[in-house]
Design an enzyme around this catalytic site. Sequence first.
Site, PDB file in Angstrom:
ATOM      1  N   CYS A   2       0.832  -1.204   0.000  1.00 37.32           N
ATOM      2  CA  CYS A   2       0.000   0.000   0.000  1.00 37.32           C
ATOM      3  C   CYS A   2       0.868   1.257   0.000  1.00 37.32           C
ATOM      4  O   CYS A   2       2.028   1.229   0.392  1.00 37.32           O
ATOM      5  CB  CYS A   2      -0.873   0.014   1.246  1.00 37.32           C
ATOM      6  N   ARG A  27       4.458   0.488  -7.339  1.00 37.73           N
ATOM      7  CA  ARG A  27       4.544  -0.520  -6.282  1.00 37.73           C
ATOM      8  C   ARG A  27       3.436  -1.578  -6.399  1.00 37.73           C
ATOM      9  O   ARG A  27       3.491  -2.592  -5.740  1.00 37.73           O
ATOM     10  CB  ARG A  27       4.416   0.158  -4.909  1.00 37.73           C
ATOM     11  N   TRP A  74      -3.132  -2.351  -1.534  1.00 36.31           N
ATOM     12  CA  TRP A  74      -2.806  -3.685  -2.052  1.00 36.31           C
ATOM     13  C   TRP A  74      -3.540  -4.620  -1.096  1.00 36.31           C
ATOM     14  O   TRP A  74      -3.171  -4.740   0.074  1.00 36.31           O
ATOM     15  CB  TRP A  74      -1.292  -3.863  -2.012  1.00 36.31           C
ATOM     16  N   ASN A 100      -1.085   1.514   6.322  1.00 38.65           N
ATOM     17  CA  ASN A 100      -0.325   0.412   5.709  1.00 38.65           C
ATOM     18  C   ASN A 100       0.038  -0.549   6.823  1.00 38.65           C
ATOM     19  O   ASN A 100       0.412  -0.115   7.910  1.00 38.65           O
ATOM     20  CB  ASN A 100       0.980   0.908   5.084  1.00 38.65           C
ATOM     21  N   GLY A 101      -0.016  -1.842   6.546  1.00 38.46           N
ATOM     22  CA  GLY A 101       0.367  -2.832   7.560  1.00 38.46           C
ATOM     23  C   GLY A 101      -0.792  -3.750   7.867  1.00 38.46           C
ATOM     24  O   GLY A 101      -1.789  -3.792   7.126  1.00 38.46           O
ATOM     25  N   GLU A 485      16.382 -24.213  -7.852  1.00 41.37           N
ATOM     26  CA  GLU A 485      15.953 -22.814  -7.823  1.00 41.37           C
ATOM     27  C   GLU A 485      17.143 -21.891  -8.116  1.00 41.37           C
ATOM     28  O   GLU A 485      17.014 -20.913  -8.858  1.00 41.37           O
ATOM     29  CB  GLU A 485      15.314 -22.502  -6.453  1.00 41.37           C
ATOM     30  N   LYS A 489      17.334 -19.281 -11.318  1.00 43.01           N
ATOM     31  CA  LYS A 489      17.520 -17.832 -11.138  1.00 43.01           C
ATOM     32  C   LYS A 489      18.710 -17.335 -11.947  1.00 43.01           C
ATOM     33  O   LYS A 489      18.653 -16.291 -12.585  1.00 43.01           O
ATOM     34  CB  LYS A 489      17.720 -17.560  -9.637  1.00 43.01           C
ATOM     35  N   GLU A 492      17.765 -17.236 -15.666  1.00 45.05           N
ATOM     36  CA  GLU A 492      16.798 -16.185 -15.989  1.00 45.05           C
ATOM     37  C   GLU A 492      17.437 -14.826 -16.208  1.00 45.05           C
ATOM     38  O   GLU A 492      17.079 -14.128 -17.137  1.00 45.05           O
ATOM     39  CB  GLU A 492      15.817 -16.007 -14.812  1.00 45.05           C
ATOM     40  N   HIS A 508      26.928 -40.208 -12.831  1.00 45.59           N
ATOM     41  CA  HIS A 508      26.150 -40.944 -13.832  1.00 45.59           C
ATOM     42  C   HIS A 508      26.043 -40.158 -15.141  1.00 45.59           C
ATOM     43  O   HIS A 508      25.169 -40.435 -15.955  1.00 45.59           O
ATOM     44  CB  HIS A 508      24.758 -41.273 -13.280  1.00 45.59           C
ATOM     45  N   LYS A 607       6.444 -11.264 -16.120  1.00 48.71           N
ATOM     46  CA  LYS A 607       6.180 -11.480 -14.696  1.00 48.71           C
ATOM     47  C   LYS A 607       4.992 -12.411 -14.505  1.00 48.71           C
ATOM     48  O   LYS A 607       4.966 -13.233 -13.609  1.00 48.71           O
ATOM     49  CB  LYS A 607       5.922 -10.135 -14.008  1.00 48.71           C
TER      50      LYS A 607
END
Length: 612
Positions: A2, A27, A74, A100-101, A485, A489, A492, A508, A607
Site C-alpha cells: 500500500c 509498487r 494492495w 499500511n500494515g 531454484e 535464477k 533467468e 552418472h 512477470k
Amino acid sequence: MCGIVGYTGSREAVEVLIGGLKKLEYRGYDSAGIALQKNGKLIVSKAAGSVADLEKTLEDRFSNTQAGIGHTRWATHGRPTDQNAHPHSSMSGDIVIVHNGIIENHRSLREWLSGEKGYSFRSETDTEVLAHLVEDNYDGDLLEAVRKAVAFVEGSYALVAASSHEPERLVCVRKDSPLIIGIGDNENFIASDIPALLSHTRKTCILEDGEFASVTAEKVDFYNEEGCPLEKEIFEVNWDITAAEKGGYDHFMLKEIMEQPMAVRETLRQRIDVKKRRVDLTELDSLKNELAGLEKIYIVACGTAYHAGLIGKAVIEKLAGIPVEVDVASEFRYRNPIFAANQLAIVISQSGETADTLAALRLARSKGVKVLAITNVVGSTVSREADQVFFTWAGPEIAVASTKAYLTQLVALYLLAIHMGESRGYIKPGLGSELIEGLQNLPGQLKALLSEDNISKIKTYCDHLVTWKNAFFLGRNLDFPVAMEGALKLKEISYIHAEACAAGELKHGPLALIVEGLPVIVLATQKAVLEKVLSNIQEVNARGGAVFAITGEGFEDIDRQVENVFYLPPVNDIIAPILSVVPTQLIAYYTALAGGSSIDKPRNLAKSVTVE
Ligand code: M6R
C-alpha cells in the site's frame, strides 16, 4: 504494498494527493482513495482499480481544499472493492484514516467495537477498527486520540489520521511500516515512500517505530510513545525518481531480496500462537474435514513456485506423513492424474494468474478435489477460484525473477506442514515447537545473512562465474530443490546456462562436463548426507571445478576442501532451505550485474504468464 500520501498547505490538496499516489503506482495496488477537509467536513472518494479510475470520481467539490490524505491499497484483509479501499471513516465521519500494515488483533477489536461500543462497520478490512478507535478516544486533540488508539493495537502500521475538528492538522505514527515526513515552505507532506515527495521537497524526516508526528502547514512536531516531544534530524534526499522507486537500490530484484526479512515476518504474522508454541491456521478451518482425512496431496505449480512445491513435498511427508506428488502445472493436466476421495490439491502461484496453474486448479476442482491456493495476490483469479487461500503477504514483487515471493511460499508450506503434522498427531514431540522457534528466528537471520561481508564474498565469486557460459548447482535431499531454484535464477537473469544436479547423479553423466575452472555451486546444509556431499565436492575438485559451497555452522570440514565457503546462521536442517536459497539469489543477481544484462526485465520473460 500500500501507499500513503498526506498534504497540508496552501496548494490544491487534491492535485498534490493524486500526483503523489501516481508516483506510488509502480509498487502495485488494486484500489485507491482520498479524503479532503472541506468546510468543516471530511469528504471521501474511493475506487477499486487505478488512480485514474479514482480521478474520474472526483467532482468539483473536491477542489479548493488545502489538506487531506490519500492511499493506494494492495488488498490483504478483504477483496479489492470500493468499500475496502482507504481512507476509512469513523461512524460519525469526523475521523478518517489511511493505514499500511496489518492489525493482528482486528477480529477481537471489531467484536468489542461493534458489540459493547456500538460502532457499525462498513468494510471487511482490518484497518477500519483504527478509524473507530481514534473516534472513540477523541477528546479535542487528534494526537492524543491516535496515541490512545494505537495502544489497543497489535501488528504493524503506518497510520495517518485527520479530524474534521482540526482541519489543517494531520497526525501520523508508525510501527514496522515506513512513513516519511516531507518538509516544505509553509506546507508539509507525509508519504510512505520517497517518490511521492520528490517533486515537492527533498527535505525529509524518517519516522522510527513508535514515533508520532503532528503535521500542519506551519510546523511538524515529533513525539515519542509517551507523548514527550522529540528532536528529529532532517535528511536531504539526493536520489532521482528512478532510484527512489527502488528504495535506493539499483534494481527491484535487489530491493526485493533485501525485503525478505520483512516479507517472512508478514507471512508468519498471526499464524503462530506464541503462548502455546503452535501454528495457528484458523484461516483453513473450512478445509478442516479434508485435512483430517487426507491420504494424498498434489502440489501443482510452475517455475520457481514449482521448486517451492518440491520442498513442500519433502516437509509435508516428513512432518505430517501424507504422501505428496508434485507436478509442473503444464504437465499435470495432460498426464491424467488419478483423482480420488481424501485428496487435496495445493496450487502455488505468486501472481495467481499463471494459465497452466489455473488450468490445474480447474481440473482438480472439476474432479471433486478441493484446492488450496498459496498466492501473494488478493483478488487474483487463482485466489477467487480456489476453495481456500493461504496468502503469503510478501507485498508486490516487481522484478520478473521471483525472490521474496518464493521465500514466503516456503514459509507458508512449512506452516502448513507443521499444522497438519500437529493436528494429525504425526510430528515428533517437541519438533513442532523447535521448528516454530526456527521460523520465528528467520527474519533476524535473513537480515544477518544479507550483510555487506557476505555480499562481498559472493561478488568475488560472481566475477569468476560471469566469465563462463555454463555452471552447475549440486545438492542432496532438501538441498536439491534449492539447487534447482539457484540454477533457474541464474539462467533467468544472467543468461548463463545452469544445470541443477542431484549430487549423487554427478558420476552418472554430468561429471563429464566438469573441467578446470567450471563454476560449481554446492548446497551442503543437510547433516545426514554431508559426508556424501563432501565426496561429491572431491569429485569436482579432482577435475579442477571452482566450487562455491553454501553450508551451515558446524560443517567446517568443508573449509579444508573448498576455498569459497558461505556459512549460514545456525538453523535446523529442515528449515535450512529458507536461508540457503538467499546466497543463490545473490549469486544470480551479482553475476547478471557483472555481465550487464537486464536484471528486472530479462529478455523473453514476463512477470505473469497468462498464456499456455
Ligand atoms: O506467478 P507464478 O508464481 O505462478 O509464476 C510461476 C513462474 O512463471 C515463475 O515462478 C517464474 O519461474 C519466475 N520468473 C521465476 O523467477
